[in-house]
Write a protein that holds these residues in place. Structure first.
Motif, PDB file in Angstrom:
ATOM      1  N   LEU A   8      43.766  16.672   8.561  1.00 31.63           N
ATOM      2  CA  LEU A   8      42.436  16.573   7.975  1.00 31.63           C
ATOM      3  C   LEU A   8      42.202  15.210   7.330  1.00 31.63           C
ATOM      4  O   LEU A   8      41.085  14.697   7.336  1.00 31.63           O
ATOM      5  CB  LEU A   8      42.227  17.695   6.965  1.00 31.63           C
ATOM      6  CG  LEU A   8      42.074  19.076   7.592  1.00 31.63           C
ATOM      7  CD1 LEU A   8      42.140  20.157   6.537  1.00 31.63           C
ATOM      8  CD2 LEU A   8      40.783  19.174   8.371  1.00 31.63           C
ATOM      9  N   LEU A   9      43.262  14.618   6.801  1.00 34.37           N
ATOM     10  CA  LEU A   9      43.129  13.287   6.225  1.00 34.37           C
ATOM     11  C   LEU A   9      42.788  12.267   7.307  1.00 34.37           C
ATOM     12  O   LEU A   9      41.909  11.421   7.126  1.00 34.37           O
ATOM     13  CB  LEU A   9      44.419  12.888   5.507  1.00 34.37           C
ATOM     14  CG  LEU A   9      44.435  11.496   4.887  1.00 34.37           C
ATOM     15  CD1 LEU A   9      43.392  11.400   3.780  1.00 34.37           C
ATOM     16  CD2 LEU A   9      45.812  11.185   4.339  1.00 34.37           C
ATOM     17  N   VAL A  10      43.447  12.367   8.452  1.00 35.07           N
ATOM     18  CA  VAL A  10      43.166  11.454   9.560  1.00 35.07           C
ATOM     19  C   VAL A  10      41.739  11.668  10.073  1.00 35.07           C
ATOM     20  O   VAL A  10      41.013  10.699  10.334  1.00 35.07           O
ATOM     21  CB  VAL A  10      44.199  11.643  10.696  1.00 35.07           C
ATOM     22  CG1 VAL A  10      43.770  10.919  11.961  1.00 35.07           C
ATOM     23  CG2 VAL A  10      45.562  11.160  10.241  1.00 35.07           C
ATOM     24  N   ILE A  11      41.323  12.930  10.192  1.00 29.90           N
ATOM     25  CA  ILE A  11      39.954  13.219  10.628  1.00 29.90           C
ATOM     26  C   ILE A  11      38.951  12.627   9.645  1.00 29.90           C
ATOM     27  O   ILE A  11      37.943  12.032  10.047  1.00 29.90           O
ATOM     28  CB  ILE A  11      39.745  14.743  10.777  1.00 29.90           C
ATOM     29  CG1 ILE A  11      40.542  15.267  11.974  1.00 29.90           C
ATOM     30  CG2 ILE A  11      38.266  15.073  10.944  1.00 29.90           C
ATOM     31  CD1 ILE A  11      40.549  16.772  12.085  1.00 29.90           C
ATOM     32  N   ALA A  12      39.226  12.764   8.351  1.00 28.28           N
ATOM     33  CA  ALA A  12      38.324  12.230   7.331  1.00 28.28           C
ATOM     34  C   ALA A  12      38.244  10.706   7.413  1.00 28.28           C
ATOM     35  O   ALA A  12      37.159  10.128   7.291  1.00 28.28           O
ATOM     36  CB  ALA A  12      38.781  12.662   5.946  1.00 28.28           C
ATOM     37  N   LEU A  13      39.391  10.060   7.630  1.00 28.87           N
ATOM     38  CA  LEU A  13      39.374   8.597   7.720  1.00 28.87           C
ATOM     39  C   LEU A  13      38.614   8.109   8.951  1.00 28.87           C
ATOM     40  O   LEU A  13      37.823   7.166   8.872  1.00 28.87           O
ATOM     41  CB  LEU A  13      40.817   8.066   7.734  1.00 28.87           C
ATOM     42  CG  LEU A  13      41.584   8.207   6.423  1.00 28.87           C
ATOM     43  CD1 LEU A  13      43.030   7.794   6.624  1.00 28.87           C
ATOM     44  CD2 LEU A  13      40.932   7.376   5.344  1.00 28.87           C
ATOM     45  N   ILE A  14      38.846   8.748  10.086  1.00 30.42           N
ATOM     46  CA  ILE A  14      38.155   8.349  11.317  1.00 30.42           C
ATOM     47  C   ILE A  14      36.659   8.613  11.191  1.00 30.42           C
ATOM     48  O   ILE A  14      35.834   7.766  11.545  1.00 30.42           O
ATOM     49  CB  ILE A  14      38.755   9.086  12.534  1.00 30.42           C
ATOM     50  CG1 ILE A  14      40.173   8.585  12.800  1.00 30.42           C
ATOM     51  CG2 ILE A  14      37.884   8.879  13.772  1.00 30.42           C
ATOM     52  CD1 ILE A  14      40.919   9.382  13.841  1.00 30.42           C
ATOM     53  N   ALA A  15      36.289   9.773  10.667  1.00 33.26           N
ATOM     54  CA  ALA A  15      34.874  10.101  10.512  1.00 33.26           C
ATOM     55  C   ALA A  15      34.206   9.152   9.513  1.00 33.26           C
ATOM     56  O   ALA A  15      33.048   8.764   9.689  1.00 33.26           O
ATOM     57  CB  ALA A  15      34.709  11.544  10.063  1.00 33.26           C
ATOM     58  N   GLY A  16      34.932   8.780   8.475  1.00 29.72           N
ATOM     59  CA  GLY A  16      34.385   7.833   7.509  1.00 29.72           C
ATOM     60  C   GLY A  16      34.151   6.463   8.118  1.00 29.72           C
ATOM     61  O   GLY A  16      33.151   5.808   7.833  1.00 29.72           O
ATOM     62  N   LEU A  18      33.496   5.889  11.238  1.00 26.29           N
ATOM     63  CA  LEU A  18      32.409   5.985  12.209  1.00 26.29           C
ATOM     64  C   LEU A  18      31.061   6.277  11.561  1.00 26.29           C
ATOM     65  O   LEU A  18      30.042   6.267  12.239  1.00 26.29           O
ATOM     66  CB  LEU A  18      32.731   7.062  13.251  1.00 26.29           C
ATOM     67  CG  LEU A  18      33.944   6.780  14.140  1.00 26.29           C
ATOM     68  CD1 LEU A  18      34.217   7.964  15.052  1.00 26.29           C
ATOM     69  CD2 LEU A  18      33.726   5.519  14.952  1.00 26.29           C
ATOM     70  N   GLY A  19      31.047   6.578  10.273  1.00 29.30           N
ATOM     71  CA  GLY A  19      29.792   6.799   9.575  1.00 29.30           C
ATOM     72  C   GLY A  19      29.357   8.241   9.468  1.00 29.30           C
ATOM     73  O   GLY A  19      28.252   8.526   9.041  1.00 29.30           O
ATOM     74  N   PHE A  20      30.205   9.178   9.857  1.00 31.45           N
ATOM     75  CA  PHE A  20      29.868  10.599   9.731  1.00 31.45           C
ATOM     76  C   PHE A  20      30.270  11.068   8.330  1.00 31.45           C
ATOM     77  O   PHE A  20      31.299  11.708   8.137  1.00 31.45           O
ATOM     78  CB  PHE A  20      30.584  11.438  10.794  1.00 31.45           C
ATOM     79  CG  PHE A  20      30.268  11.029  12.196  1.00 31.45           C
ATOM     80  CD1 PHE A  20      28.984  11.164  12.687  1.00 31.45           C
ATOM     81  CD2 PHE A  20      31.244  10.510  13.025  1.00 31.45           C
ATOM     82  CE1 PHE A  20      28.680  10.791  13.982  1.00 31.45           C
ATOM     83  CE2 PHE A  20      30.951  10.140  14.321  1.00 31.45           C
ATOM     84  CZ  PHE A  20      29.662  10.282  14.802  1.00 31.45           C
ATOM     85  N   THR A  21      29.444  10.776   7.356  1.00 28.19           N
ATOM     86  CA  THR A  21      29.835  11.021   5.963  1.00 28.19           C
ATOM     87  C   THR A  21      29.968  12.497   5.649  1.00 28.19           C
ATOM     88  O   THR A  21      30.817  12.892   4.846  1.00 28.19           O
ATOM     89  CB  THR A  21      28.832  10.372   5.004  1.00 28.19           C
ATOM     90  OG1 THR A  21      27.522  10.855   5.304  1.00 28.19           O
ATOM     91  CG2 THR A  21      28.858   8.866   5.135  1.00 28.19           C
ATOM     92  N   GLY A  22      29.145  13.344   6.257  1.00 20.31           N
ATOM     93  CA  GLY A  22      29.238  14.782   5.995  1.00 20.31           C
ATOM     94  C   GLY A  22      30.553  15.359   6.482  1.00 20.31           C
ATOM     95  O   GLY A  22      31.215  16.122   5.776  1.00 20.31           O
ATOM     96  N   ILE A  23      30.933  14.986   7.681  1.00 20.60           N
ATOM     97  CA  ILE A  23      32.191  15.471   8.255  1.00 20.60           C
ATOM     98  C   ILE A  23      33.372  14.896   7.481  1.00 20.60           C
ATOM     99  O   ILE A  23      34.343  15.602   7.190  1.00 20.60           O
ATOM    100  CB  ILE A  23      32.286  15.095   9.745  1.00 20.60           C
ATOM    101  CG1 ILE A  23      31.187  15.793  10.528  1.00 20.60           C
ATOM    102  CG2 ILE A  23      33.652  15.451  10.307  1.00 20.60           C
ATOM    103  CD1 ILE A  23      31.062  15.319  11.958  1.00 20.60           C
ATOM    104  N   ALA A  24      33.292  13.625   7.126  1.00 16.24           N
ATOM    105  CA  ALA A  24      34.380  12.990   6.382  1.00 16.24           C
ATOM    106  C   ALA A  24      34.552  13.640   5.020  1.00 16.24           C
ATOM    107  O   ALA A  24      35.672  13.892   4.573  1.00 16.24           O
ATOM    108  CB  ALA A  24      34.108  11.500   6.221  1.00 16.24           C
ATOM    109  N   GLY A  25      33.449  13.928   4.354  1.00 16.68           N
ATOM    110  CA  GLY A  25      33.526  14.565   3.048  1.00 16.68           C
ATOM    111  C   GLY A  25      34.101  15.961   3.119  1.00 16.68           C
ATOM    112  O   GLY A  25      34.908  16.360   2.268  1.00 16.68           O
ATOM    113  N   ALA A  26      33.695  16.713   4.136  1.00 15.88           N
ATOM    114  CA  ALA A  26      34.207  18.075   4.297  1.00 15.88           C
ATOM    115  C   ALA A  26      35.702  18.062   4.604  1.00 15.88           C
ATOM    116  O   ALA A  26      36.480  18.826   4.014  1.00 15.88           O
ATOM    117  CB  ALA A  26      33.450  18.795   5.406  1.00 15.88           C
ATOM    118  N   ALA A  27      36.125  17.202   5.509  1.00 19.24           N
ATOM    119  CA  ALA A  27      37.548  17.135   5.868  1.00 19.24           C
ATOM    120  C   ALA A  27      38.382  16.656   4.684  1.00 19.24           C
ATOM    121  O   ALA A  27      39.474  17.171   4.443  1.00 19.24           O
ATOM    122  CB  ALA A  27      37.742  16.208   7.065  1.00 19.24           C
ATOM    123  N   ALA A  28      37.873  15.691   3.933  1.00 19.62           N
ATOM    124  CA  ALA A  28      38.606  15.206   2.765  1.00 19.62           C
ATOM    125  C   ALA A  28      38.681  16.282   1.694  1.00 19.62           C
ATOM    126  O   ALA A  28      39.713  16.432   1.032  1.00 19.62           O
ATOM    127  CB  ALA A  28      37.938  13.955   2.212  1.00 19.62           C
TER     128      ALA A  28
END
Length: 57
Positions: A8-16, A18-28
């Motif tokens: 989930l940390l890796v998903i949050a970093l990649i999403a962050g 790429l600019g997907f702040t909602g997904i990054a925030g949820a995964a983080a």
């Protein structure tokens, strides 16, 4: 459990990145919750082991 946190940390970093702040925030957020659950379980296991003492030989 630790694998989930790292995933989930890796998903949050990649999403962050790429600019997907909602997904990054949820995964983080999920990674943070799992980290604290893992930390509490570690402390409980250490206390239980200390109270149990060393195993008989």
């Amino acid at each position: 459990m630790l694998g989930w946190i790292l995933t989930l940390l890796v998903i949050a970093l990649i999403a962050g990145l790429l600019g997907f702040t909602g997904i990054a925030g949820a995964a983080a957020g999920i990674a943070k919750i799992l980290f604290f659950v893992f930390l509490v379980l570690l402390v409980i296991a250490l206390v239980a082991r200390a109270l149990r003492g060393s195993p008989p030989v």
